[in-house]
Design an enzyme around this catalytic site. Structure first.
Site, PDB file in Angstrom:
ATOM      1  N   HIS A  49      14.026   4.884  12.343  1.00 36.98           N
ATOM      2  CA  HIS A  49      13.594   5.118  10.961  1.00 36.98           C
ATOM      3  C   HIS A  49      14.227   6.433  10.511  1.00 36.98           C
ATOM      4  O   HIS A  49      14.275   7.384  11.287  1.00 36.98           O
ATOM      5  CB  HIS A  49      12.061   5.221  10.922  1.00 36.98           C
ATOM      6  CG  HIS A  49      11.490   5.090   9.560  1.00 36.98           C
ATOM      7  ND1 HIS A  49      11.366   6.157   8.700  1.00 36.98           N
ATOM      8  CD2 HIS A  49      11.020   4.015   8.880  1.00 36.98           C
ATOM      9  CE1 HIS A  49      10.837   5.743   7.560  1.00 36.98           C
ATOM     10  NE2 HIS A  49      10.612   4.440   7.640  1.00 36.98           N
ATOM     11  N   ASP A  71       0.812  -1.225   0.000  1.00 35.54           N
ATOM     12  CA  ASP A  71       0.000   0.000   0.000  1.00 35.54           C
ATOM     13  C   ASP A  71       0.841   1.269   0.000  1.00 35.54           C
ATOM     14  O   ASP A  71       0.546   2.237   0.696  1.00 35.54           O
ATOM     15  CB  ASP A  71      -0.906  -0.018   1.236  1.00 35.54           C
ATOM     16  CG  ASP A  71      -0.130  -0.420   2.491  1.00 35.54           C
ATOM     17  OD1 ASP A  71       1.098  -0.204   2.515  1.00 35.54           O
ATOM     18  OD2 ASP A  71      -0.742  -0.945   3.438  1.00 35.54           O
ATOM     19  N   ARG A  94       3.151   7.660   9.911  1.00 32.47           N
ATOM     20  CA  ARG A  94       2.938   9.083   9.636  1.00 32.47           C
ATOM     21  C   ARG A  94       1.857   9.667  10.529  1.00 32.47           C
ATOM     22  O   ARG A  94       1.989  10.769  11.047  1.00 32.47           O
ATOM     23  CB  ARG A  94       2.547   9.216   8.160  1.00 32.47           C
ATOM     24  CG  ARG A  94       2.578  10.589   7.597  1.00 32.47           C
ATOM     25  CD  ARG A  94       2.319  10.516   6.108  1.00 32.47           C
ATOM     26  NE  ARG A  94       3.518  10.131   5.380  1.00 32.47           N
ATOM     27  CZ  ARG A  94       4.397  11.000   4.881  1.00 32.47           C
ATOM     28  NH1 ARG A  94       4.197  12.296   5.025  1.00 32.47           N
ATOM     29  NH2 ARG A  94       5.457  10.611   4.229  1.00 32.47           N
TER      30      ARG A  94
HETATM   31  N1  UDP Z   1      13.075  -4.322   9.123  1.00 32.23           N
HETATM   32  C1  UDP Z   1      14.413  -4.511   8.827  1.00 32.23           C
HETATM   33  N2  UDP Z   1      15.343  -3.769   9.528  1.00 32.23           N
HETATM   34  C2  UDP Z   1      15.005  -2.878  10.502  1.00 32.23           C
HETATM   35  C3  UDP Z   1      13.628  -2.688  10.804  1.00 32.23           C
HETATM   36  C4  UDP Z   1      12.683  -3.426  10.081  1.00 32.23           C
HETATM   37  O1  UDP Z   1      14.759  -5.324   7.962  1.00 32.23           O
HETATM   38  O2  UDP Z   1      15.899  -2.255  11.094  1.00 32.23           O
HETATM   39  C5  UDP Z   1      12.052  -5.088   8.353  1.00 32.23           C
HETATM   40  C6  UDP Z   1      11.061  -5.887   9.185  1.00 32.23           C
HETATM   41  O3  UDP Z   1      11.541  -7.179   9.461  1.00 32.23           O
HETATM   42  C7  UDP Z   1       9.833  -5.918   8.266  1.00 32.23           C
HETATM   43  C8  UDP Z   1       9.910  -4.594   7.531  1.00 32.23           C
HETATM   44  O4  UDP Z   1      11.252  -4.132   7.660  1.00 32.23           O
HETATM   45  O5  UDP Z   1       9.945  -6.959   7.302  1.00 32.23           O
HETATM   46  C9  UDP Z   1       8.936  -3.612   8.166  1.00 32.23           C
HETATM   47  O6  UDP Z   1       9.125  -2.364   7.642  1.00 32.23           O
HETATM   48  P1  UDP Z   1       8.402  -1.069   8.200  1.00 32.23           P
HETATM   49  O7  UDP Z   1       8.039  -1.264   9.609  1.00 32.23           O
HETATM   50  O8  UDP Z   1       9.299   0.091   7.848  1.00 32.23           O
HETATM   51  O9  UDP Z   1       7.125  -0.918   7.253  1.00 32.23           O
HETATM   52  P2  UDP Z   1       5.630  -1.448   7.379  1.00 32.23           P
HETATM   53  O10 UDP Z   1       5.687  -2.940   7.512  1.00 32.23           O
HETATM   54  O11 UDP Z   1       4.980  -0.759   8.542  1.00 32.23           O
HETATM   55  O12 UDP Z   1       5.019  -1.038   6.087  1.00 32.23           O
END
Ligand code: UDP
Length: 360
Positions: free
Chosen positions: A242, A99, A211
């Site tokens: 982040h 998304d 966000r």
């Molecule tokens: N992740 C990673 N390194 C980090 C933090 C997260 O590889 O330092 C991975 C985590 O295992 C997951 C993904 O990044 O697969 C999650 O990303 P994020 O939380 O940024 O995005 P969302 O899932 O909320 O879209």
């Protein structure tokens, strides 16, 4: 004429790349299919280090990231650069995941160019267009444009059926992030602990980036963490930051005096899975981590007001703590007490020779 079909994956963020990996690698083994990968560069800094650790190479790289850009500027650059890329790659099919702005822009361009579109992780919903923002808006619109919908769960399939998507276009594929994390977890012994100083010290793992939490909700979340960390000096609280300054600047500013809160850089995926697997619990607003942690048997406190991964809440793997200090501290203390009780029960069961099914 060649009968090889070109399938173009478009991604721009860390979770998209991680979650397309299993399908991309599978398609690579099929002689009549050529998978191609476009990295739009939406989260360039966060994504680039992952290509090596995931053994995947982009065939095309766009350049849509600008320092401090708005969502509108990002979307404008995607619409400027993606059409030429689609012409150059001339794919028979486009595959997108999730998304993001990259996913929505790719879906619109694919539709305009009459290229069939597959959506991985289809049907996730909160039905609140302001949370998560902008993701809920993006994914509802992607559904309207996709030809085939790959759903992770029955709940997501039901959402699409309610939205009048024809049943024959929906496939229950399961969740590719679960495929990835299970595969990675099997290899964990091959990797050293990413933070050697944590080997003998228990820790909570924390990630924050949503966000809609920026500003006052994020401040409240951080204050809860600081208060909890003060009462649990025997634990560390590890936060891979982040890169978005709206989040990282506030965390750095508020946490600088708390010794057992440790701020680190984002980690490569294998290291991060290792860190999750060895943590006491995870506190997060991430979507992907809500899917991965239950597969590693690690409890998750979700610091959001809603979730599109409600299956985890129903199964007791996730606790929805909201973004207020009172509710977050309540959930953290409840988790802590529950873990102590389970540990004690297991200790007694082992002592008395009873086999316990309970886990930490
Ligand atoms: N992740 C990673 N390194 C980090 C933090 C997260 O590889 O330092 C991975 C985590 O295992 C997951 C993904 O990044 O697969 C999650 O990303 P994020 O939380 O940024 O995005 P969302 O899932 O909320 O879209």
């Amino acid at each position: 004429m060649s009968n090889v079909q070109k399938v173009l994956f478009c991604c721009g963020s860390r979770p998209e790349l991680i979650k397309i990996c299993p399908l991309y690698h599978k398609l690579k083994t099929i002689p009549t299919i050529t998978p191609l990968l476009c990295n739009t560069g939406q989260h360039k800094d966060l994504l680039d280090p992952h290509f090596t650790s995931l053994n995947i190479e982009p065939d095309y790289c766009l350049n849509v990231m600008r320092k401090g850009q708005s969502l509108d500027q990002l979307m404008a650059l995607l619409f400027e650069q993606l059409p030429d890329l689609f012409d150059q790659a001339s794919p028979h099919m486009v595959i997108i995941q999730g998304d993001t702005a990259t996913a929505l822009a790719s879906a619109i361009i694919a539709h305009k160019k009459n290229i069939p579109l597959v959506h991985i992780e289809a049907g996730l919903r909160t039905y609140d267009i302001s949370s998560p923002f902008p993701e809920e808006i993006y994914r509802q619109n992607i559904t309207k444009l996709a030809k085939w919908h790959f759903c992770p769960t029955e709940k997501s399939r039901q959402n699409l059926l309610r939205e009048n998507i024809p049943a024959e276009n929906i496939f229950m594929t399961g969740n590719t992030s679960v495929d990835m994390v299970i595969k990675m977890a099997q290899k964990l012994k091959e990797y050293p602990h990413p933070l050697s100083e944590q080997k003998n010290r228990p820790y909570f793992l924390i990630t924050l980036h949503r966000r809609e939490s920026q500003g006052a909700p994020l401040q409240e979340i951080i204050h809860s963490l600081i208060e909890f960390s003060k009462s649990k000096a025997e634990f560390d609280f590890i936060i891979p930051l982040h890169p978005n300054p709206a989040t990282s600047d506030m965390i750095r500013h508020l946490c600088s005096d708390q010794k057992n809160i440790k701020l680190i850089s984002p980690l490569p995926y294998p290291d991060f899975v290792q860190l999750m697997a060895k943590s006491y619990a995870i506190i997060t607003d991430s979507g992907g981590i809500q899917e991965e942690a239950p597969s590693l048997n690690i409890p998750v406190i979700v610091v959001r007001n809603n979730t599109e991964r409600y299956e985890g809440v129903e199964n007791g793997c996730l606790r929805l703590a909201g973004t207020e200090k009172k509710t977050i501290l309540y959930e953290l203390n409840l988790l802590f007490m529950t873990k102590i009780i389970i540990k004690e029960c297991n200790r007694h069961a082992i002592h008395s020779g009873t086999v316990s099914q309970q886990t930490g």
